[in-house]
Scaffold this active site. Structure first.
Site, PDB file in Angstrom:
ATOM      1  N   GLY A 320      15.817 126.456 116.785  1.00 50.38           N
ATOM      2  CA  GLY A 320      16.101 126.218 118.205  1.00 50.38           C
ATOM      3  C   GLY A 320      15.621 127.394 119.049  1.00 50.38           C
ATOM      4  N   TRP A 323      11.902 127.357 119.158  1.00 44.18           N
ATOM      5  CA  TRP A 323      11.434 126.281 120.036  1.00 44.18           C
ATOM      6  C   TRP A 323      11.203 126.823 121.446  1.00 44.18           C
ATOM      7  CZ3 TRP A 323      13.351 124.371 124.599  1.00 44.18           C
ATOM      8  CH2 TRP A 323      12.829 123.154 125.045  1.00 44.18           C
ATOM      9  N   HIS A 324      12.042 127.790 121.848  1.00 48.12           N
ATOM     10  CA  HIS A 324      11.941 128.325 123.210  1.00 48.12           C
ATOM     11  C   HIS A 324      10.685 129.147 123.411  1.00 48.12           C
ATOM     12  CE1 HIS A 324      16.109 127.086 123.471  1.00 48.12           C
ATOM     13  NE2 HIS A 324      15.969 127.145 124.781  1.00 48.12           N
ATOM     14  N   GLY A 325      10.194 129.749 122.383  1.00 46.16           N
ATOM     15  CA  GLY A 325       8.988 130.546 122.575  1.00 46.16           C
ATOM     16  C   GLY A 325       8.594 131.257 121.306  1.00 46.16           C
ATOM     17  N   PHE A 472       8.113 126.732 127.884  1.00 48.87           N
ATOM     18  CA  PHE A 472       8.531 126.272 126.556  1.00 48.87           C
ATOM     19  C   PHE A 472       7.910 124.928 126.258  1.00 48.87           C
ATOM     20  CE2 PHE A 472      12.452 128.689 128.024  1.00 48.87           C
ATOM     21  CZ  PHE A 472      11.881 129.878 127.671  1.00 48.87           C
TER      22      PHE A 472
END
Lengths: 472, 336
Positions: A320, A323-325, A472
């Site tokens: 997770g 996923w943001h960066g 993102f």
């Protein structure tokens, strides 16, 4: 095309007018697809081809999965879909990060590989639409969804512009059934949509964009600052990111609603969460539920014993975070939240020390905001310094003679933060505030809209900030 | 409740909010800009060019060093043949001045005295961008190919865009009103009333409001100063040098005499500026002087530190001496 731009307002007006001109629903749907692709093209140019690729791939694979009775073949097609989607995502989002990591590892062992970074432009919103299309094929594989019989409708599900570049991540099961109704613009939806948009614009433009320079000034180089500055900066960033992202979501929900579509709620007063688990049921709800349904539960969730639960939680939150960066601070942020969830799980049922709701909110938010520090500060040395100041308070290192001028110099940012806290508490007590505003008499609603527009005229910063979650 | 009704009410809301915004700018921001901000000097200069019809006049162009250092009344007293105007504008450089070149030429001055320091040609002197927006209504972009996209966007604002842009000044206007309130209630120091300072384009600069002859913190600031990038005149071309040449060429083409003045600088500051920058500056002005047959008068190290308020600005004593000496030189040059 930013939601808070004149171009987007013109885009919406033209789109609504043209929709009204078309009588046939199929034409209206086609127009929405074209408009969505144009919207994406305006930001990402020819990379809209990726959107098309993802749509074509999953539309046909979805059918194949559905048509095949053999589990082996169904699995094969599902794997094909996952590889196709994650392959594109991995290449565009994580290739350079992986190269960097490979170089670092090589250097660690004295190999100095010096692989050069690829010249890749990250397509806007790729993480969002990839997750959206993956959920489609996975749901068909699980026999929870029947595939769409119309490529046009499926293409609209993937590319629908209000939620295309920064969510909410919509499930096919929520969206496709809505396409069975005729696309119409009705008065009630128009009013509610405009109320949502106005609310979102205030959050994004007035709060987030005006707080951004203050946050940047603190975290561009926090070394030498006191705990007072760091905590104030972290608080400001927490407000900035919430207003930025939830403001975007409100505008997305509003724009979709005007067109007659309902998008899921993505935020539910996250800064009133009473524990880390509660926070994730209130923050970026569409992502956390996606991770729960398509990662955590398939990994075994909490059904395979305590140690597997811990591992599953950590894997889910690490991914997770990633996923943001593609950066270490996002990985650390994910791991940090995983750890918070594990600790919370361990504590729950064992101890019941905190009975006060206010105290539990304060303690939870202290750790959530510490997480925002990790999220915001990319430089490792700066991060370590800032964390130290956040944890080991030294308010007195900055004397009153330093703090008062600092507060005065940033009085607008401070005023915004106080106003936000007041409004956040107010909206916690008054449920469904947007619906309450929407239910005002038309004359009163006009006064509300005029007030919002006046705020926007007066306080829109001269430099517009891109939405944080666009990256993102 | 029909769609049309909602749209009508939405437009009504837009009209109401925009009207209130317009009034806020008109009665809250504009008075601040006109009276309390030296940004207003930029549009004032254009108004001056439009109004000024006197035949024999001399303009003194430059940054705040000209604005603060030159007393045009003193020069007027030395000479009956011309009227002298101090058109110095804080932080302005040749690139910024190009925007007003056409208006200035149309007002037909006899001569333009251009004051330059190292910072004028470095390309690193931060001119307040807001001034570009504020003068947008006076400027024709077709004549200004020298500007980059950012400046073209600022200079190209129409009336509506400028009205929207002015929201930037709500905060400073509020700060200013807060200071005025503090002054009224607690007798705190009054904020500078810029309208008073050199609005006749003659003499009175803002430094006069300071009681000291020297900035008490200047020596300390100079001692601590390590970065001299704002004075870094390059050896080759840059946009400031190009702009300066355009200005000289255009003025001469329109039969307006040009006199270049190397402005007085505090010797303590000059000593610390790297030789390379100073040399590049001198070489460039020598070349321009030779190429266009323009006189260069050098005041860089003419005065000792006691004449300076800080690094770039003379104090009242320095201003008096410099104005006389410069005036005499200019008059001598203009003699037929």
């Amino acid at each position: 095309m930013l939601f808070n731009s004149i171009q987007f307002a013109i885009f919406m007006i033209v789109l609504l007018l043209v929709i009204e001109l078309f009588r046939k629903n199929r034409l209206r749907l086609s127009l929405l697809v074209v408009a969505s692709y144009f919207f994406y093209y305006a930001d990402s140019g020819l990379l809209f081809v990726l959107l098309l690729f993802s749509s074509v791939l999953d539309f046909y694979i979805g059918r194949k999965i559905y048509e095949n009775e053999s589990l082996r073949k169904r699995k094969f097609f599902l794997i094909l879909s996952v590889i196709g989607n994650l392959g594109v995502l991995a290449f565009f989002k994580y290739a350079n990060f992986t190269i960097g990591v490979a170089n670092d590892i090589g250097n660690l062992f004295g190999a100095s590989p010096s692989l050069s970074a690829l010249n890749i432009v990250l397509p806007v919103g790729i993480s969002f639409f990839t997750f959206q299309t993956m959920s489609y094929t996975i749901d068909i594989y699980r026999r929870k969804l029947t595939p769409s019989n119309s490529f046009l409708k499926y293409a609209l599900f993937v590319s629908f512009f209000p939620q295309l570049v920064a969510g909410p991540i919509v499930r096919a099961s929520e969206f496709l059934p809505q396409l069975e109704n005729r696309v119409t613009i009705v008065a009630d939806n128009l009013k509610l949509g405009l109320t949502y948009i106005s609310w979102g614009l205030v959050k994004k433009v007035i709060f987030a964009d005006n707080l951004a320079p203050f946050v940047d000034s603190i975290f561009s180089d926090p070394t030498g600052l006191s705990s007072f500055h760091i905590i104030l900066g972290t608080l400001a960033f927490g407000i900035q990111i919430y207003c930025d992202f939830s403001g975007y979501t409100d505008i997305a929900i509003g724009a979709a609603r005007i067109l007659g579509f309902r998008l899921p709620k993505n935020f539910n007063k996250p800064y009133f969460a009473r524990n880390p688990s509660d926070f994730w049921s209130r923050w970026h709800i569409s992502l956390s539920t996606w991770l729960r349904d398509y990662l955590y539960i398939p990994l075994g969730g909490n059904r395979k014993g305590k140690s597997r639960t811990v591992i599953n939680l950590m894997i889910t939150m690490l991914l997770g975070g990633l996923w943001h960066g593609a950066a270490w601070n996002f990985v650390i942020w994910g791991a940090y939240h995983g750890t918070l969830l594990v600790i919370h799980k361990w504590i729950t049922g064992r101890f019941n020390i905190i009975k006060s709701r206010v105290v539990s909110i304060f303690i939870t938010q202290y750790f959530i905001f510490l997480g925002w520090l990790i999220f915001r500060v990319g430089n490792f040395d700066h991060l370590m310094f800032a964390i130290k100041k956040f944890l080991f308070l030294d308010f007195f290192s900055a004397g009153v003679s330093e703090i008062i001028p600092f507060l005065l110099a940033n009085k607008f940012a401070i005023l915004l933060m106080i106003t936000f806290i007041y409004l956040h508490v107010f909206s916690y007590k008054v449920h469904n505030i947007i619906y309450k505003v929407n239910s005002l008499k038309l004359s009163h609603w006009t006064v509300y809209v005029a007030f919002v527009l006046l705020l926007l005229f007066l306080f829109t910063p001269s430099l517009s900030q891109a939405f944080i979650y666009f990256q993102f | 409740m029909g769609k049309i009704r909602i749209i009508i009410f939405l437009l009504l809301a837009l009209l109401i909010s925009f009207s209130i915004y317009f009034l806020a700018i008109k009665f809250y921001v504009d008075p601040y800009l006109e009276n309390y901000s030296d940004l207003n000097r930029a549009p004032m200069l254009f108004e001056f060019y439009e109004k000024e019809k006197e035949a024999d006049k001399v303009y003194y162009w430059g940054a705040s060093s000209i604005k603060e250092d030159v007393d045009a009344n003193i020069i007027d007293d030395l000479d009956d043949s011309f009227t002298h105007y101090n058109l110095g504008n804080p932080a302005s450089t040749p690139l910024r001045r190009i925007a007003e070149l056409e208006a200035a030429i149309k007002s037909k001055p006899k001569a333009v005295v251009i004051g330059l320091g190292y910072m004028s040609l470095s390309g690193h002197w931060l001119f307040p961008d807001d001034q570009y927006a504020l003068i947008s209504k006076y400027v024709d972009l077709r004549d200004l190919t020298v500007y980059n996209e950012t400046y073209r966007e600022l200079l190209g604002k129409n009336k509506l865009e400028l009205l929207i842009y002015k929201r930037k000044f709500i905060n400073p206007a509020t700060d200013n009103n807060f200071e005025l309130l503090k002054h009224a209630v607690f007798k705190a120091k009054k904020p500078g009333f810029y309208k008073k300072y050199n609005s006749d384009f003659k003499s009175e600069g803002i430094l006069l409001q300071f009681e000291e002859l020297q900035d008490p913190e200047f020596a300390m600031k100079l001692e601590a100063k390590e970065d001299f990038n704002e004075y870094s005149v390059p050896e080759g071309e840059n946009s400031e040098k190009l702009a300066f040449e355009i200005i000289v060429k255009e003025l001469l083409k329109n039969k307006i005499k040009v006199i270049i003045v190397k402005i007085p600088l505090n010797p303590g500051l000059v000593e610390k500026i790297p030789e390379e920058y100073k040399n590049n500056f001198d070489v460039f002005l020598d070349e321009v002087s030779e190429q266009y047959d323009v006189e260069v008068i050098d005041y860089t190290l003419q005065y000792n530190e006691s004449y300076f308020y800080d690094g770039h600005h003379l104090n009242v004593n320095g201003k008096e001496v410099f104005s006389k000496e410069l005036g005499l030189e200019v008059i001598k040059t203009l003699e037929p």
